[in-house]
Scaffold this active site. Structure first.
Site, mmCIF file in Angstrom:
data_model
loop_
_atom_site.group_PDB
_atom_site.id
_atom_site.type_symbol
_atom_site.label_atom_id
_atom_site.label_comp_id
_atom_site.label_asym_id
_atom_site.label_seq_id
_atom_site.Cartn_x
_atom_site.Cartn_y
_atom_site.Cartn_z
ATOM 1 N N THR A 171 -2.032 -6.464 5.513
ATOM 2 C CA THR A 171 -3.436 -6.048 5.467
ATOM 3 C C THR A 171 -4.104 -6.597 4.208
ATOM 4 O O THR A 171 -5.271 -6.998 4.236
ATOM 5 C CB THR A 171 -3.525 -4.505 5.518
ATOM 6 O OG1 THR A 171 -2.665 -4.049 6.557
ATOM 7 C CG2 THR A 171 -4.932 -4.032 5.781
ATOM 8 N N GLY A 190 -5.151 -0.165 5.986
ATOM 9 C CA GLY A 190 -5.719 -0.499 7.295
ATOM 10 C C GLY A 190 -7.015 0.239 7.601
ATOM 11 O O GLY A 190 -7.758 -0.160 8.492
ATOM 12 N N HIS A 235 5.296 -1.925 7.389
ATOM 13 C CA HIS A 235 5.773 -0.568 7.672
ATOM 14 C C HIS A 235 6.579 -0.484 8.974
ATOM 15 O O HIS A 235 7.417 0.400 9.119
ATOM 16 C CB HIS A 235 4.588 0.399 7.809
ATOM 17 C CG HIS A 235 4.077 0.900 6.504
ATOM 18 N ND1 HIS A 235 3.385 0.103 5.619
ATOM 19 C CD2 HIS A 235 4.148 2.119 5.939
ATOM 20 C CE1 HIS A 235 3.054 0.825 4.569
ATOM 21 N NE2 HIS A 235 3.498 2.040 4.726
ATOM 22 N N SER A 245 0.829 -1.209 0.000
ATOM 23 C CA SER A 245 0.000 0.000 0.000
ATOM 24 C C SER A 245 0.862 1.258 0.000
ATOM 25 O O SER A 245 0.396 2.328 -0.385
ATOM 26 C CB SER A 245 -0.863 0.016 1.259
ATOM 27 O OG SER A 245 -0.017 -0.012 2.402
ATOM 28 N N CYS A 269 2.883 -5.816 10.170
ATOM 29 C CA CYS A 269 2.712 -4.769 9.157
ATOM 30 C C CYS A 269 4.110 -4.447 8.663
ATOM 31 O O CYS A 269 5.024 -4.217 9.479
ATOM 32 C CB CYS A 269 2.068 -3.525 9.766
ATOM 33 S SG CYS A 269 2.033 -2.117 8.630
ATOM 34 N N CYS A 273 2.428 -6.894 2.039
ATOM 35 C CA CYS A 273 1.462 -6.164 2.860
ATOM 36 C C CYS A 273 0.575 -7.179 3.583
ATOM 37 O O CYS A 273 -0.106 -7.983 2.929
ATOM 38 C CB CYS A 273 0.616 -5.288 1.944
ATOM 39 S SG CYS A 273 -0.720 -4.447 2.799
HETATM 40 N N1 DGL Z 1 2.177 -2.281 4.968
HETATM 41 C C1 DGL Z 1 0.864 -2.714 5.219
HETATM 42 C C2 DGL Z 1 0.844 -4.044 5.993
HETATM 43 O O1 DGL Z 1 1.803 -4.788 5.990
HETATM 44 C C3 DGL Z 1 -0.203 -1.826 5.783
HETATM 45 C C4 DGL Z 1 -0.185 -0.372 5.889
HETATM 46 C C5 DGL Z 1 -1.537 0.252 5.541
HETATM 47 O O2 DGL Z 1 -2.409 0.415 6.412
HETATM 48 O O3 DGL Z 1 -1.686 0.558 4.355
HETATM 49 O O4 DGL Z 1 -0.144 -4.390 6.582
#
Ligand code: DGL
Length: 262
Positions: A77, A44, A190, A12, A188, A75
């Site tokens: 999510t 998310g 991030h 994302s 996540c 990702c």
């Molecule tokens: N990087 C994403 C994950 O691994 C999520 C971040 C978002 O909320 O877009 O879940």
């Protein structure tokens, strides 16, 4: 076929760079293309139907455009929702990213593990099933951190992100009592972007589990042995779905050094 297998790495936003970094290390021969769906970030905050409706056709368009040998959905999510849909729709092999609950519970000494993800990931049936199947007697606490992906992106861009904002997002991970939480799963992609800050702000030291090296190993395994090549692989490419300009080298250099995405 090129000596440099094409891999599409999708997230994302910028979190998937933590996965791309490991893939580039594991397969320096690959030609990686990174796509950040910033036009729909943060995932998310979207419903399950919205994410499926967005990601499945978008990945189809990217496959048609880039003809990758393999696609990595970097990702949680999205992966906790769309993998079955993607595999049913497209023939290219996929690697997903889902919470590393099994290895985390296997390594926890205090048997207290927290899973830190987006609000979407911690609500998913898929995540609940992983806990049912793999908690191995551990008490598993699910923590949805709604602001942490955006804070991680802001920090990566060099913006000022206060300790308090980060500490508030991770605080529910730390349970104290007869035993203390000793393991936190990055559910996540991030969050490892903030690893130094997370380590410093944690109320006590814990083992942070980042699934990226395992995803890179799985990717390498599916690609098979690298073909001998006389040419260096191209630098990873980078694209935002919003069409805004790619990130500057200043942002990416800490990840990739000389291999900064073009
Ligand atoms: N990087 C994403 C994950 O691994 C999520 C971040 C978002 O909320 O877009 O879940």
């Amino acid at each position: 076929m090129s000596d440099h297998p094409a891999i599409l790495v999708f997230d994302s936003g910028l979190g998937g760079l933590t996965v791309l970094r490991e893939i580039v290390k594991a397969r320096p021969d690959a030609a990686c293309a990174y796509v950040a769906d910033d036009a729909f970030f943060p995932y998310g905050h979207h419903t399950e139907d919205e994410i499926i409706g967005r990601v499945v056709p978008l990945i189809g368009e990217l496959i048609a455009l880039q003809t990758p040998r393999l696609v990595v959905i970097a990702c949680n999510t999205a992966s906790t929702l769309v993998m079955t849909h993607l595999r049913a729709s497209y023939t290219v092999p996929f690697v997903g990213t889902v919470p590393a609950i099994k290895p985390a519970c296997a390594s926890s000494k205090t048997k207290r593990v927290s899973v830190l993800g987006t609000k979407g990931t911690v609500k998913r049936e898929y995540t609940q099933r992983l806990i049912q199947d793999f908690s191995q007697g551990c008490e598993v606490t699910l923590v949805g951190a709604p602001n942490l992906p955006s804070l991680a992106e802001a920090a990566l861009r060099g913006e000022d992100v206060g300790d308090d904002a980060i500490a508030a997002e991770i605080a529910p991970c730390f349970l104290d009592g007869a035993t203390r939480t000793d393991t936190v799963v990055h559910a996540c992609t991030h969050f490892p972007l903030l690893q130094d800050r997370l380590t410093a702000l944690a109320p006590w030291p814990v083992n942070w589990i980042d699934p990226a090296p395992a995803i890179a190993r799985r990717t390498a395994e599916l690609l098979g042995p690298p073909a001998p090549s006389g040419t260096a692989a191209p630098r990873p490419s980078f694209r935002f779905t919003s069409g805004r300009p790619a990130l500057g080298n200043g942002v990416l250099a800490p990840f990739f050094g000389a291999q900064v995405p073009a």
